[in-house]
Design a protein around this motif. Sequence first.
Motif, mmCIF file in Angstrom:
data_model
loop_
_atom_site.group_PDB
_atom_site.id
_atom_site.type_symbol
_atom_site.label_atom_id
_atom_site.label_comp_id
_atom_site.label_asym_id
_atom_site.label_seq_id
_atom_site.Cartn_x
_atom_site.Cartn_y
_atom_site.Cartn_z
ATOM 1 N N TYR A 53 99.700 -8.703 29.296
ATOM 2 C CA TYR A 53 98.264 -8.487 29.125
ATOM 3 C C TYR A 53 97.951 -8.213 27.665
ATOM 4 C CZ TYR A 53 98.773 -7.652 34.128
ATOM 5 O OH TYR A 53 99.086 -7.783 35.456
ATOM 6 N N ASP A 54 96.693 -8.406 27.300
ATOM 7 C CA ASP A 54 96.257 -8.011 25.962
ATOM 8 C C ASP A 54 95.836 -6.543 26.005
ATOM 9 O OD1 ASP A 54 93.710 -7.933 27.110
ATOM 10 O OD2 ASP A 54 92.973 -9.689 26.042
ATOM 11 N N ASP A 55 95.337 -6.023 24.888
ATOM 12 C CA ASP A 55 94.983 -4.608 24.834
ATOM 13 C C ASP A 55 93.756 -4.259 25.674
ATOM 14 O OD1 ASP A 55 93.261 -5.980 23.189
ATOM 15 O OD2 ASP A 55 93.406 -4.574 21.510
ATOM 16 N N LYS A 56 93.025 -5.282 26.151
ATOM 17 C CA LYS A 56 91.863 -5.049 27.022
ATOM 18 C C LYS A 56 92.208 -5.298 28.490
ATOM 19 C CE LYS A 56 88.684 -5.988 23.359
ATOM 20 N NZ LYS A 56 88.601 -7.067 22.415
ATOM 21 N N GLU A 67 107.922 -20.611 24.137
ATOM 22 C CA GLU A 67 106.862 -21.296 24.885
ATOM 23 C C GLU A 67 105.675 -20.372 25.163
ATOM 24 O OE1 GLU A 67 110.074 -20.033 27.861
ATOM 25 O OE2 GLU A 67 110.070 -21.128 25.980
ATOM 26 N N VAL A 68 105.951 -19.081 25.374
ATOM 27 C CA VAL A 68 104.868 -18.114 25.582
ATOM 28 C C VAL A 68 104.113 -17.918 24.268
ATOM 29 C CG1 VAL A 68 104.320 -15.724 26.220
ATOM 30 C CG2 VAL A 68 106.088 -16.972 27.478
ATOM 31 N N GLN A 69 104.852 -17.840 23.163
ATOM 32 C CA GLN A 69 104.208 -17.706 21.852
ATOM 33 C C GLN A 69 103.291 -18.906 21.585
ATOM 34 O OE1 GLN A 69 107.017 -17.090 18.679
ATOM 35 N NE2 GLN A 69 107.885 -15.253 19.605
ATOM 36 N N CYS A 70 103.778 -20.091 21.890
ATOM 37 C CA CYS A 70 103.002 -21.318 21.675
ATOM 38 C C CYS A 70 101.713 -21.295 22.502
ATOM 39 C CB CYS A 70 103.853 -22.532 22.031
ATOM 40 S SG CYS A 70 103.051 -24.101 21.710
ATOM 41 N N ASN A 71 101.833 -20.919 23.782
ATOM 42 C CA ASN A 71 100.650 -20.850 24.649
ATOM 43 C C ASN A 71 99.634 -19.835 24.137
ATOM 44 O OD1 ASN A 71 101.675 -22.780 26.375
ATOM 45 N ND2 ASN A 71 102.503 -21.288 27.831
ATOM 46 N N LEU A 72 100.115 -18.700 23.666
ATOM 47 C CA LEU A 72 99.204 -17.670 23.169
ATOM 48 C C LEU A 72 98.559 -18.082 21.846
ATOM 49 C CD1 LEU A 72 101.093 -14.354 24.056
ATOM 50 C CD2 LEU A 72 99.142 -15.399 25.219
ATOM 51 N N LYS A 111 97.794 -21.129 21.024
ATOM 52 C CA LYS A 111 96.737 -22.076 21.408
ATOM 53 C C LYS A 111 95.532 -21.335 21.987
ATOM 54 C CE LYS A 111 99.819 -25.919 22.507
ATOM 55 N NZ LYS A 111 100.437 -26.674 23.611
ATOM 56 N N ARG A 112 95.813 -20.372 22.837
ATOM 57 C CA ARG A 112 94.749 -19.624 23.507
ATOM 58 C C ARG A 112 93.905 -18.821 22.519
ATOM 59 N NH1 ARG A 112 95.553 -15.896 28.875
ATOM 60 N NH2 ARG A 112 93.428 -15.151 28.993
ATOM 61 N N PHE A 113 94.555 -18.279 21.494
ATOM 62 C CA PHE A 113 93.852 -17.438 20.519
ATOM 63 C C PHE A 113 93.592 -18.173 19.200
ATOM 64 C CE2 PHE A 113 95.638 -14.319 23.431
ATOM 65 C CZ PHE A 113 94.557 -13.454 23.605
ATOM 66 N N SER A 114 93.591 -19.487 19.235
ATOM 67 C CA SER A 114 93.291 -20.328 18.061
ATOM 68 C C SER A 114 94.106 -19.943 16.836
ATOM 69 C CB SER A 114 91.796 -20.258 17.728
ATOM 70 O OG SER A 114 91.022 -20.621 18.835
ATOM 71 N N PRO A 147 97.595 -11.925 19.599
ATOM 72 C CA PRO A 147 97.701 -10.469 19.418
ATOM 73 C C PRO A 147 99.071 -10.095 18.840
ATOM 74 C CG PRO A 147 97.809 -11.041 21.749
ATOM 75 C CD PRO A 147 97.507 -12.300 20.997
ATOM 76 N N THR A 148 99.118 -9.032 18.083
ATOM 77 C CA THR A 148 100.375 -8.567 17.499
ATOM 78 C C THR A 148 101.315 -8.059 18.590
ATOM 79 O OG1 THR A 148 99.105 -7.889 15.566
ATOM 80 C CG2 THR A 148 101.349 -7.066 15.715
#
Length: 190
Positions: A71-74, A164-169, A171-174, A178-179
């Motif tokens: 999850y993100d911080d929100k 692969e998770v880094q790549c997806n994130l 793309k998702r966050f342009s 998130p750190t």
Amino acid sequence: MYSKQISKQIFTSYVLATGGAVGTALTLNSLVKSMPPLIGRMVPFAAVAAANCINIPLMRAQELKHGTPIYDDKNNKLGYSKAAAQNGIAQVVLSRICMALPGMVVTPMVMDYLEKRGTLCRYPWMVLPATLGTLGLCLTFATPLACAFFKQRASIPFKHLEPEVQCNLCKRFSGYPPTYVYYDRGLYRP
């Protein structure tokens, strides 16, 4: 189908953890025969630690295989990460071993001390109350402290996630992911 798979997973985990604990205990018992009695009294702790190291990852094998939700911080779900699952499960194993440590190490040390002083020979009725009192005191503090070692909601740096998770994130966050991402460590699960 799902229930059958869970039952098989529980049975397999139980058999392997029990086998690991018994194997550890038997092996260590044969190795410590010529050592001081206090060393022999630590064998059950080693067996419990071995059982935890086997049981918890097996019970949570689905997380290791498919990842745990991140999850993100929100608290917005971002996906699944095997790296987060590995971190969480390792922390749970360490917490469970630390829960057992005081009761299974301090209690034998206290009893060994009382035995060497001759207290238990003079007052044999003290064996049970001394054992239970020491164990109760250890458990009173050890369980909450071991649970508090790690936060239930843990974080993992973005750079420690699978590529692969880094790549997806990304793309998702342009391109500005998130750190840190967050996950439920699962302390209260098996």
